[in-house]
Design a protein around this motif. Structure first.
Motif, PDB file in Angstrom:
ATOM      1  N   MET A 263      -1.104 -16.370  13.481  1.00 39.82           N
ATOM      2  CA  MET A 263      -0.820 -15.426  12.405  1.00 39.82           C
ATOM      3  C   MET A 263      -2.107 -14.815  11.865  1.00 39.82           C
ATOM      4  SD  MET A 263       2.076 -17.757  10.498  1.00 39.82           S
ATOM      5  CE  MET A 263       2.156 -16.705   9.039  1.00 39.82           C
ATOM      6  N   ILE A 264      -3.125 -15.663  11.684  1.00 34.37           N
ATOM      7  CA  ILE A 264      -4.418 -15.183  11.178  1.00 34.37           C
ATOM      8  C   ILE A 264      -5.103 -14.319  12.225  1.00 34.37           C
ATOM      9  CG2 ILE A 264      -6.729 -15.912  10.467  1.00 34.37           C
ATOM     10  CD1 ILE A 264      -5.361 -18.359   9.165  1.00 34.37           C
ATOM     11  N   GLU A 265      -5.056 -14.744  13.481  1.00 28.94           N
ATOM     12  CA  GLU A 265      -5.663 -13.942  14.550  1.00 28.94           C
ATOM     13  C   GLU A 265      -5.035 -12.556  14.612  1.00 28.94           C
ATOM     14  OE1 GLU A 265      -6.994 -17.444  17.727  1.00 28.94           O
ATOM     15  OE2 GLU A 265      -5.012 -16.495  17.913  1.00 28.94           O
ATOM     16  N   ASN A 266      -3.717 -12.486  14.470  1.00 30.01           N
ATOM     17  CA  ASN A 266      -3.031 -11.193  14.506  1.00 30.01           C
ATOM     18  C   ASN A 266      -3.411 -10.321  13.318  1.00 30.01           C
ATOM     19  OD1 ASN A 266      -1.677 -11.684  16.903  1.00 30.01           O
ATOM     20  ND2 ASN A 266       0.113 -12.574  15.890  1.00 30.01           N
ATOM     21  N   ARG A 267      -3.522 -10.919  12.125  1.00 28.43           N
ATOM     22  CA  ARG A 267      -3.905 -10.149  10.945  1.00 28.43           C
ATOM     23  C   ARG A 267      -5.322  -9.592  11.081  1.00 28.43           C
ATOM     24  NH1 ARG A 267      -2.349  -6.665   7.740  1.00 28.43           N
ATOM     25  NH2 ARG A 267      -0.379  -7.809   7.734  1.00 28.43           N
ATOM     26  N   LEU A 268      -6.226 -10.391  11.604  1.00 27.52           N
ATOM     27  CA  LEU A 268      -7.595  -9.929  11.812  1.00 27.52           C
ATOM     28  C   LEU A 268      -7.646  -8.801  12.845  1.00 27.52           C
ATOM     29  CD1 LEU A 268      -9.472 -13.353  11.814  1.00 27.52           C
ATOM     30  CD2 LEU A 268      -9.501 -11.627  10.002  1.00 27.52           C
ATOM     31  N   LYS A 269      -6.791  -8.899  13.867  1.00 26.67           N
ATOM     32  CA  LYS A 269      -6.742  -7.860  14.898  1.00 26.67           C
ATOM     33  C   LYS A 269      -6.216  -6.556  14.299  1.00 26.67           C
ATOM     34  CE  LYS A 269      -5.625  -9.200  18.952  1.00 26.67           C
ATOM     35  NZ  LYS A 269      -4.856  -9.684  20.140  1.00 26.67           N
ATOM     36  N   VAL A 270      -5.149  -6.639  13.503  1.00 29.60           N
ATOM     37  CA  VAL A 270      -4.583  -5.444  12.854  1.00 29.60           C
ATOM     38  C   VAL A 270      -5.624  -4.783  11.951  1.00 29.60           C
ATOM     39  CG1 VAL A 270      -2.904  -4.684  11.120  1.00 29.60           C
ATOM     40  CG2 VAL A 270      -2.182  -6.183  12.980  1.00 29.60           C
ATOM     41  N   ALA A 271      -6.434  -5.608  11.277  1.00 28.21           N
ATOM     42  CA  ALA A 271      -7.442  -5.085  10.350  1.00 28.21           C
ATOM     43  C   ALA A 271      -8.713  -4.622  11.058  1.00 28.21           C
ATOM     44  CB  ALA A 271      -7.793  -6.155   9.321  1.00 28.21           C
TER      45      ALA A 271
ATOM     46  N   GLN B 223       0.821  -1.215   0.000  1.00 25.08           N
ATOM     47  CA  GLN B 223       0.000   0.000   0.000  1.00 25.08           C
ATOM     48  C   GLN B 223       0.857   1.268   0.000  1.00 25.08           C
ATOM     49  OE1 GLN B 223      -2.758  -1.243   3.303  1.00 25.08           O
ATOM     50  NE2 GLN B 223      -4.306  -0.480   1.885  1.00 25.08           N
ATOM     51  N   GLU B 224       2.015   1.182   0.626  1.00 19.38           N
ATOM     52  CA  GLU B 224       2.900   2.352   0.639  1.00 19.38           C
ATOM     53  C   GLU B 224       3.512   2.628  -0.726  1.00 19.38           C
ATOM     54  OE1 GLU B 224       4.406   2.361   5.304  1.00 19.38           O
ATOM     55  OE2 GLU B 224       5.745   1.676   3.712  1.00 19.38           O
ATOM     56  N   VAL B 225       3.866   1.591  -1.450  1.00 22.73           N
ATOM     57  CA  VAL B 225       4.584   1.799  -2.715  1.00 22.73           C
ATOM     58  C   VAL B 225       3.658   1.894  -3.924  1.00 22.73           C
ATOM     59  CG1 VAL B 225       6.684   0.725  -1.858  1.00 22.73           C
ATOM     60  CG2 VAL B 225       4.987  -0.680  -3.046  1.00 22.73           C
ATOM     61  N   LEU B 226       2.358   1.611  -3.739  1.00 21.44           N
ATOM     62  CA  LEU B 226       1.410   1.660  -4.849  1.00 21.44           C
ATOM     63  C   LEU B 226       0.307   2.670  -4.571  1.00 21.44           C
ATOM     64  CD1 LEU B 226       0.888  -2.177  -5.466  1.00 21.44           C
ATOM     65  CD2 LEU B 226       2.405  -0.639  -6.744  1.00 21.44           C
ATOM     66  N   ASP B 227      -0.253   3.227  -5.626  1.00 25.53           N
ATOM     67  CA  ASP B 227      -1.428   4.089  -5.501  1.00 25.53           C
ATOM     68  C   ASP B 227      -2.722   3.296  -5.671  1.00 25.53           C
ATOM     69  OD1 ASP B 227       0.067   6.462  -5.153  1.00 25.53           O
ATOM     70  OD2 ASP B 227       0.354   6.640  -7.312  1.00 25.53           O
ATOM     71  N   VAL B 228      -2.678   2.230  -6.452  1.00 26.98           N
ATOM     72  CA  VAL B 228      -3.899   1.462  -6.728  1.00 26.98           C
ATOM     73  C   VAL B 228      -4.329   0.694  -5.474  1.00 26.98           C
ATOM     74  CG1 VAL B 228      -3.262   1.215  -9.150  1.00 26.98           C
ATOM     75  CG2 VAL B 228      -2.634  -0.593  -7.525  1.00 26.98           C
ATOM     76  N   PRO B 229      -5.605   0.287  -5.392  1.00 25.79           N
ATOM     77  CA  PRO B 229      -6.059  -0.481  -4.231  1.00 25.79           C
ATOM     78  C   PRO B 229      -5.301  -1.788  -4.073  1.00 25.79           C
ATOM     79  CG  PRO B 229      -7.928   0.310  -5.520  1.00 25.79           C
ATOM     80  CD  PRO B 229      -6.700   0.580  -6.331  1.00 25.79           C
ATOM     81  N   VAL B 230      -4.990  -2.147  -2.834  1.00 20.77           N
ATOM     82  CA  VAL B 230      -4.362  -3.417  -2.489  1.00 20.77           C
ATOM     83  C   VAL B 230      -5.314  -4.163  -1.567  1.00 20.77           C
ATOM     84  CG1 VAL B 230      -2.399  -4.564  -1.409  1.00 20.77           C
ATOM     85  CG2 VAL B 230      -2.042  -2.435  -2.699  1.00 20.77           C
ATOM     86  N   VAL B 231      -5.724  -5.352  -1.978  1.00 22.50           N
ATOM     87  CA  VAL B 231      -6.714  -6.121  -1.227  1.00 22.50           C
ATOM     88  C   VAL B 231      -6.071  -7.415  -0.735  1.00 22.50           C
ATOM     89  CG1 VAL B 231      -8.982  -7.224  -1.282  1.00 22.50           C
ATOM     90  CG2 VAL B 231      -8.568  -5.146  -2.634  1.00 22.50           C
ATOM     91  N   ASP B 232      -6.161  -7.662   0.554  1.00 23.54           N
ATOM     92  CA  ASP B 232      -5.657  -8.888   1.159  1.00 23.54           C
ATOM     93  C   ASP B 232      -6.817  -9.879   1.289  1.00 23.54           C
ATOM     94  OD1 ASP B 232      -5.399 -10.390   4.007  1.00 23.54           O
ATOM     95  OD2 ASP B 232      -3.420 -10.153   3.127  1.00 23.54           O
ATOM     96  N   ILE B 233      -6.594 -11.141   0.922  1.00 23.70           N
ATOM     97  CA  ILE B 233      -7.702 -12.099   0.922  1.00 23.70           C
ATOM     98  C   ILE B 233      -8.222 -12.383   2.324  1.00 23.70           C
ATOM     99  CG2 ILE B 233      -6.946 -13.168  -1.233  1.00 23.70           C
ATOM    100  CD1 ILE B 233      -6.028 -15.605   0.412  1.00 23.70           C
ATOM    101  N   THR B 234      -7.380 -12.235   3.339  1.00 25.10           N
ATOM    102  CA  THR B 234      -7.825 -12.420   4.725  1.00 25.10           C
ATOM    103  C   THR B 234      -8.913 -11.416   5.067  1.00 25.10           C
ATOM    104  OG1 THR B 234      -5.475 -12.814   5.165  1.00 25.10           O
ATOM    105  CG2 THR B 234      -6.968 -12.794   7.067  1.00 25.10           C
ATOM    106  N   GLU B 235      -8.627 -10.175   4.777  1.00 25.22           N
ATOM    107  CA  GLU B 235      -9.542  -9.087   5.118  1.00 25.22           C
ATOM    108  C   GLU B 235     -10.765  -9.079   4.206  1.00 25.22           C
ATOM    109  OE1 GLU B 235      -6.970  -5.693   4.965  1.00 25.22           O
ATOM    110  OE2 GLU B 235      -5.549  -6.614   6.356  1.00 25.22           O
ATOM    111  N   ALA B 236     -10.580  -9.450   2.947  1.00 28.31           N
ATOM    112  CA  ALA B 236     -11.723  -9.504   2.030  1.00 28.31           C
ATOM    113  C   ALA B 236     -12.731 -10.553   2.472  1.00 28.31           C
ATOM    114  CB  ALA B 236     -11.238  -9.799   0.608  1.00 28.31           C
TER     115      ALA B 236
END
Length: 240
Positions: A122-130, A85-98
């Motif tokens: 790892m998944i629990e942490n990603r969901l928490k961050v999101a 997301q930092e290096v791109l302008d276009v949308p970045v979608v993560d399948i976990t969050e989607a």
């Protein structure tokens, strides 16, 4: 529109399976391009491999020379989305969050069924961050490795269905998210065996989210959190 889907591991057959699933759900006129990192682990089942994959996917996306309208990171619970997301302008979608955000429209509580126990935190942490963890009933492991999803799909389906049924019966889940990009080929068989329980594959959900963001002409905010990195020397970075 062109959507770039980057696999987090280096197994090309899994990249192809992810591409097949994405094209099933892409709208007419949407081109799906799949990318496999040039380096990294053959499957991602630990934080070490996930951090390595984060560099690999950024390297792969930055080396892609044609224009694209969105990027999908096809790894469940993996690192790297913020860097893209930092290096791109276009949308970045993560399948976990989607997958998790889609589940919120279908039931009050959802559960994730993933591969190995090592992947649960790892998944629990990603969901928490999101910010998607409060309505997550559980994250359950099937004891099937990522590569085992390909080598023994019938056993994998049975283990996914077993844990999904337990999530519904014991954890209060109303929706099931398939917690690995490699489960994309198994979605239909899991749905058939679970009956009326909604089952969400992250790749399919991410395609729909990415298309919607592009159609709405929305891009990643560069105001604060995902502003471009300051220019500096990157010693030994693979892209150089």
């Amino acid at each position: 529109m062109r959507i770039l889907i980057v696999n987090v591991n280096t197994t090309k057959s899994m990249t192809e399976a992810i591409g097949r699933q994405a094209r099933r759900f892409a709208s007419p006129g949407t081109e799906v391009v799949t990318v496999t990192p040039a380096f990294g682990a053959e499957s991602i089942e630990s934080n070490f491999e996930s951090y390595l994959a984060a560099v690999g996917i950024i390297d792969a996306v930055l080396k892609y020379e044609e224009p694209f309208d969105a990027v999908i990171q096809a790894g469940y619970g993996e690192h790297g989305r913020e860097g893209l997301q930092e290096v791109l302008d276009v949308p970045v979608v993560d399948i976990t969050e989607a997958a998790a955000s889609t589940a919120l429209y279908l039931g009050y509580k959802y559960s994730v069924v993933t591969t190995l126990e090592h992947c649960v935190s790892m998944i629990e942490n990603r969901l928490k961050v999101a910010g998607l963890n409060t309505r997550c009933a559980s994250v359950r492991a099937t004891s099937t490795s990522v590569l085992g999803l390909e080598s023994n799909p019938e056993q994998a389906v049975d283990s996914i269905v077993r844990e999904a049924a337990a999530a519904v019966a014991n954890d209060g889940a109303e929706v099931i998210c398939l917690g690995c990009g490699g489960m994309a080929d198994l979605e239909e068989r899991v749905k058939q065996k679970l009956g009326g329980v909604p089952v969400i594959d992250g790749v399919a959900a991410a395609v729909q989210v990415a298309e919607s963001l592009v159609k709405l002409q929305l891009k990643t905010s560069k105001i604060k959190a995902y502003a471009r990195p300051r220019q500096k020397a990157l010693v030994g970075f693979p892209l150089l």
